[in-house]
Design a protein around this motif. Structure first.
Motif, PDB file in Angstrom:
ATOM      1  N   ILE A  16      44.570  37.830  74.726  1.00 30.60           N
ATOM      2  CA  ILE A  16      45.629  38.729  75.191  1.00 30.60           C
ATOM      3  C   ILE A  16      46.977  38.017  75.168  1.00 30.60           C
ATOM      4  CG2 ILE A  16      46.542  39.930  77.222  1.00 30.60           C
ATOM      5  CD1 ILE A  16      43.682  40.743  77.888  1.00 30.60           C
ATOM      6  N   GLU A  17      47.007  36.776  75.647  1.00 31.25           N
ATOM      7  CA  GLU A  17      48.270  36.037  75.661  1.00 31.25           C
ATOM      8  C   GLU A  17      48.759  35.748  74.247  1.00 31.25           C
ATOM      9  OE1 GLU A  17      50.268  35.458  78.242  1.00 31.25           O
ATOM     10  OE2 GLU A  17      48.811  36.721  79.268  1.00 31.25           O
ATOM     11  N   ALA A  18      47.842  35.366  73.361  1.00 28.04           N
ATOM     12  CA  ALA A  18      48.225  35.103  71.972  1.00 28.04           C
ATOM     13  C   ALA A  18      48.728  36.377  71.300  1.00 28.04           C
ATOM     14  CB  ALA A  18      47.040  34.529  71.195  1.00 28.04           C
ATOM     15  N   ALA A  19      48.050  37.496  71.558  1.00 31.74           N
ATOM     16  CA  ALA A  19      48.468  38.764  70.966  1.00 31.74           C
ATOM     17  C   ALA A  19      49.809  39.210  71.527  1.00 31.74           C
ATOM     18  CB  ALA A  19      47.407  39.831  71.223  1.00 31.74           C
ATOM     19  N   ARG A  20      50.013  39.009  72.826  1.00 31.18           N
ATOM     20  CA  ARG A  20      51.283  39.398  73.444  1.00 31.18           C
ATOM     21  C   ARG A  20      52.449  38.669  72.772  1.00 31.18           C
ATOM     22  NH1 ARG A  20      50.004  38.831  78.528  1.00 31.18           N
ATOM     23  NH2 ARG A  20      49.718  41.054  78.918  1.00 31.18           N
ATOM     24  N   ALA A  21      52.296  37.377  72.549  1.00 28.74           N
ATOM     25  CA  ALA A  21      53.355  36.601  71.909  1.00 28.74           C
ATOM     26  C   ALA A  21      53.534  37.000  70.447  1.00 28.74           C
ATOM     27  CB  ALA A  21      53.032  35.111  72.008  1.00 28.74           C
ATOM     28  N   ALA A  22      52.429  37.172  69.727  1.00 28.57           N
ATOM     29  CA  ALA A  22      52.512  37.512  68.306  1.00 28.57           C
ATOM     30  C   ALA A  22      53.092  38.909  68.099  1.00 28.57           C
ATOM     31  CB  ALA A  22      51.126  37.418  67.667  1.00 28.57           C
ATOM     32  N   PHE A  23      52.659  39.864  68.912  1.00 32.11           N
ATOM     33  CA  PHE A  23      53.192  41.223  68.801  1.00 32.11           C
ATOM     34  C   PHE A  23      54.688  41.242  69.108  1.00 32.11           C
ATOM     35  CE2 PHE A  23      48.844  43.298  69.961  1.00 32.11           C
ATOM     36  CZ  PHE A  23      48.423  43.175  68.656  1.00 32.11           C
ATOM     37  N   ALA A  24      55.105  40.518  70.146  1.00 36.95           N
ATOM     38  CA  ALA A  24      56.522  40.501  70.514  1.00 36.95           C
ATOM     39  C   ALA A  24      57.375  39.934  69.396  1.00 36.95           C
ATOM     40  CB  ALA A  24      56.719  39.687  71.791  1.00 36.95           C
ATOM     41  N   ARG A  26      56.460  39.642  65.972  1.00 37.03           N
ATOM     42  CA  ARG A  26      56.299  40.186  64.622  1.00 37.03           C
ATOM     43  C   ARG A  26      55.870  41.641  64.573  1.00 37.03           C
ATOM     44  NH1 ARG A  26      52.664  36.151  61.287  1.00 37.03           N
ATOM     45  NH2 ARG A  26      53.095  37.780  59.752  1.00 37.03           N
ATOM     46  N   GLY A  27      55.609  42.262  65.707  1.00 36.76           N
ATOM     47  CA  GLY A  27      55.191  43.652  65.719  1.00 36.76           C
ATOM     48  C   GLY A  27      53.682  43.798  65.694  1.00 36.76           C
ATOM     49  N   LEU A  28      53.223  45.035  65.774  1.00 44.36           N
ATOM     50  CA  LEU A  28      51.794  45.309  65.889  1.00 44.36           C
ATOM     51  C   LEU A  28      51.005  44.992  64.635  1.00 44.36           C
ATOM     52  CD1 LEU A  28      51.367  48.660  67.854  1.00 44.36           C
ATOM     53  CD2 LEU A  28      51.071  46.326  68.668  1.00 44.36           C
ATOM     54  N   ASP A  29      51.659  44.879  63.498  1.00 51.40           N
ATOM     55  CA  ASP A  29      50.936  44.688  62.252  1.00 51.40           C
ATOM     56  C   ASP A  29      50.608  43.230  61.959  1.00 51.40           C
ATOM     57  OD1 ASP A  29      51.043  47.412  61.825  1.00 51.40           O
ATOM     58  OD2 ASP A  29      52.893  47.319  60.665  1.00 51.40           O
ATOM     59  N   VAL A  30      50.880  42.315  62.873  1.00 55.27           N
ATOM     60  CA  VAL A  30      50.571  40.912  62.655  1.00 55.27           C
ATOM     61  C   VAL A  30      49.068  40.775  62.383  1.00 55.27           C
ATOM     62  CG1 VAL A  30      50.247  40.469  65.114  1.00 55.27           C
ATOM     63  CG2 VAL A  30      50.813  38.592  63.603  1.00 55.27           C
ATOM     64  N   MET A  96      61.513  48.535  74.816  1.00 54.18           N
ATOM     65  CA  MET A  96      61.242  48.547  73.378  1.00 54.18           C
ATOM     66  C   MET A  96      62.062  47.487  72.657  1.00 54.18           C
ATOM     67  SD  MET A  96      61.273  52.703  73.158  1.00 54.18           S
ATOM     68  CE  MET A  96      61.671  52.795  71.413  1.00 54.18           C
ATOM     69  N   ALA A  97      63.334  47.362  73.022  1.00 56.32           N
ATOM     70  CA  ALA A  97      64.220  46.415  72.345  1.00 56.32           C
ATOM     71  C   ALA A  97      63.820  44.971  72.618  1.00 56.32           C
ATOM     72  CB  ALA A  97      65.669  46.651  72.771  1.00 56.32           C
ATOM     73  N   ALA A  98      63.159  44.734  73.744  1.00 55.44           N
ATOM     74  CA  ALA A  98      62.796  43.371  74.121  1.00 55.44           C
ATOM     75  C   ALA A  98      61.481  42.910  73.502  1.00 55.44           C
ATOM     76  CB  ALA A  98      62.689  43.268  75.644  1.00 55.44           C
ATOM     77  N   ASP A  99      60.741  43.818  72.860  1.00 51.76           N
ATOM     78  CA  ASP A  99      59.401  43.466  72.387  1.00 51.76           C
ATOM     79  C   ASP A  99      59.083  44.294  71.140  1.00 51.76           C
ATOM     80  OD1 ASP A  99      56.528  43.431  72.055  1.00 51.76           O
ATOM     81  OD2 ASP A  99      56.351  42.713  74.107  1.00 51.76           O
ATOM     82  N   ARG A 100      59.015  43.639  69.982  1.00 49.29           N
ATOM     83  CA  ARG A 100      58.755  44.365  68.733  1.00 49.29           C
ATOM     84  C   ARG A 100      57.420  45.099  68.769  1.00 49.29           C
ATOM     85  NH1 ARG A 100      59.752  41.108  63.295  1.00 49.29           N
ATOM     86  NH2 ARG A 100      59.019  43.138  62.553  1.00 49.29           N
ATOM     87  N   GLY A 101      56.427  44.477  69.394  1.00 54.36           N
ATOM     88  CA  GLY A 101      55.128  45.118  69.466  1.00 54.36           C
ATOM     89  C   GLY A 101      55.165  46.389  70.287  1.00 54.36           C
ATOM     90  N   TYR A 102      55.836  46.346  71.428  1.00 53.83           N
ATOM     91  CA  TYR A 102      55.922  47.549  72.254  1.00 53.83           C
ATOM     92  C   TYR A 102      56.771  48.607  71.569  1.00 53.83           C
ATOM     93  CZ  TYR A 102      56.269  50.586  76.261  1.00 53.83           C
ATOM     94  OH  TYR A 102      56.190  51.688  77.088  1.00 53.83           O
ATOM     95  N   ASN A 103      57.786  48.186  70.839  1.00 52.38           N
ATOM     96  CA  ASN A 103      58.583  49.135  70.070  1.00 52.38           C
ATOM     97  C   ASN A 103      57.702  49.869  69.058  1.00 52.38           C
ATOM     98  OD1 ASN A 103      61.211  50.265  69.284  1.00 52.38           O
ATOM     99  ND2 ASN A 103      60.915  49.125  67.379  1.00 52.38           N
ATOM    100  N   ASP A 104      56.857  49.114  68.358  1.00 49.78           N
ATOM    101  CA  ASP A 104      55.932  49.736  67.406  1.00 49.78           C
ATOM    102  C   ASP A 104      54.977  50.695  68.114  1.00 49.78           C
ATOM    103  OD1 ASP A 104      57.047  48.285  65.348  1.00 49.78           O
ATOM    104  OD2 ASP A 104      55.396  46.851  65.178  1.00 49.78           O
ATOM    105  N   LEU A 105      54.410  50.233  69.222  1.00 48.26           N
ATOM    106  CA  LEU A 105      53.423  51.038  69.939  1.00 48.26           C
ATOM    107  C   LEU A 105      54.021  52.348  70.431  1.00 48.26           C
ATOM    108  CD1 LEU A 105      50.487  50.986  71.121  1.00 48.26           C
ATOM    109  CD2 LEU A 105      51.533  50.187  73.245  1.00 48.26           C
TER     110      LEU A 105
END
Length: 208
Positions: A16-24, A26-30, A96-105
């Motif tokens: 979860i922590e690794a995904a949180r950092a990677a999503f933030a 590079r976005g959800l498609d990492v 959304m602006a603070a986290d690319r992954g959440y923006n995608d989601l």
């Protein structure tokens, strides 16, 4: 058995922590194998804990969904329904602006049911008070979200606050006076249905 459960919990938290950092970043498609490497586990362990990308994203952003519900509850308690609606949209935009992954989601799936119900109440209240144009429907909020996600994605590196200017233009168009020109002009297309919004979002989801 206790050690195995402890190890499984630790692996889950690392993922979860690794995904949180990677999503933030590079976005959800990492790639999921990159997340597994960051967590120090095999890709098989990742799929044992999270059978799909959607399941992993749900675990990563569960706290963000709770935050949105709290923001919506506060927005509904504000004296002005319009100010509450603007507050909700602006605060979600900041998340959304603070986290690319959440923006995608946010652009790919509907929010939590409680948040949806609160948004519906906000829209109805703002229209009853004559602050929000009467021809706006709850499904039209999808256009606001999709517009913000695209603007945030396009300007994140060059002008990370540009979405706020874009949102200001959109909000002016949602005010009730914007729908009262003389003579009145009907909107050129009907609103999307709930089913159409769901299909559009489903088509935007990344592969597992």
């Amino acid at each position: 058995m206790t050690t195995l459960r402890r190890d499984a919990r630790a692996n889950r938290e690392r993922l979860i922590e690794a995904a949180r950092a990677a999503f933030a970043e590079r976005g959800l498609d990492v790639p999921l194998d990159e997340i597994a490497r960051r967590a120090g586990v095999s890709i098989g362990t990742l799929y044992n804990r999270f059978p799909s990308r959607a399941a992993l994203a749900e675990a990563v952003f569960a706290d963000r969904e709770e935050t949105v519900v709290r923001i919506a509850e506060h927005a509904l308690s504000m004296d002005s329904a319009w100010d509450g609606l603007v507050h909700l949209i602006e605060q979600v935009g900041r998340l959304m602006a603070a986290d690319r992954g959440y923006n995608d989601l946010t652009g790919r799936r509907a929010g939590p049911p409680r948040g949806h119900a609160l948004m519906s109440a906000l829209v109805a209240r703002a229209q009853e008070n004559g602050e929000l144009r009467a021809d706006f429907t709850l499904t039209d909020m999808a256009f606001v979200v999709w517009s913000l996600t695209g603007t945030i994605r396009a300007t994140a590196t060059e002008a990370p606050d540009a979405w706020r200017r874009h949102l200001a233009f959109m909000l002016d168009g949602l005010r009730a006076p914007a729908a009262r020109p003389v003579p009145a002009r009907p909107l050129p297309a009907p609103p999307l249905t709930d089913e159409q919004v769901a299909r559009i979002m489903s088509g935007a989801c990344p592969p597992a």
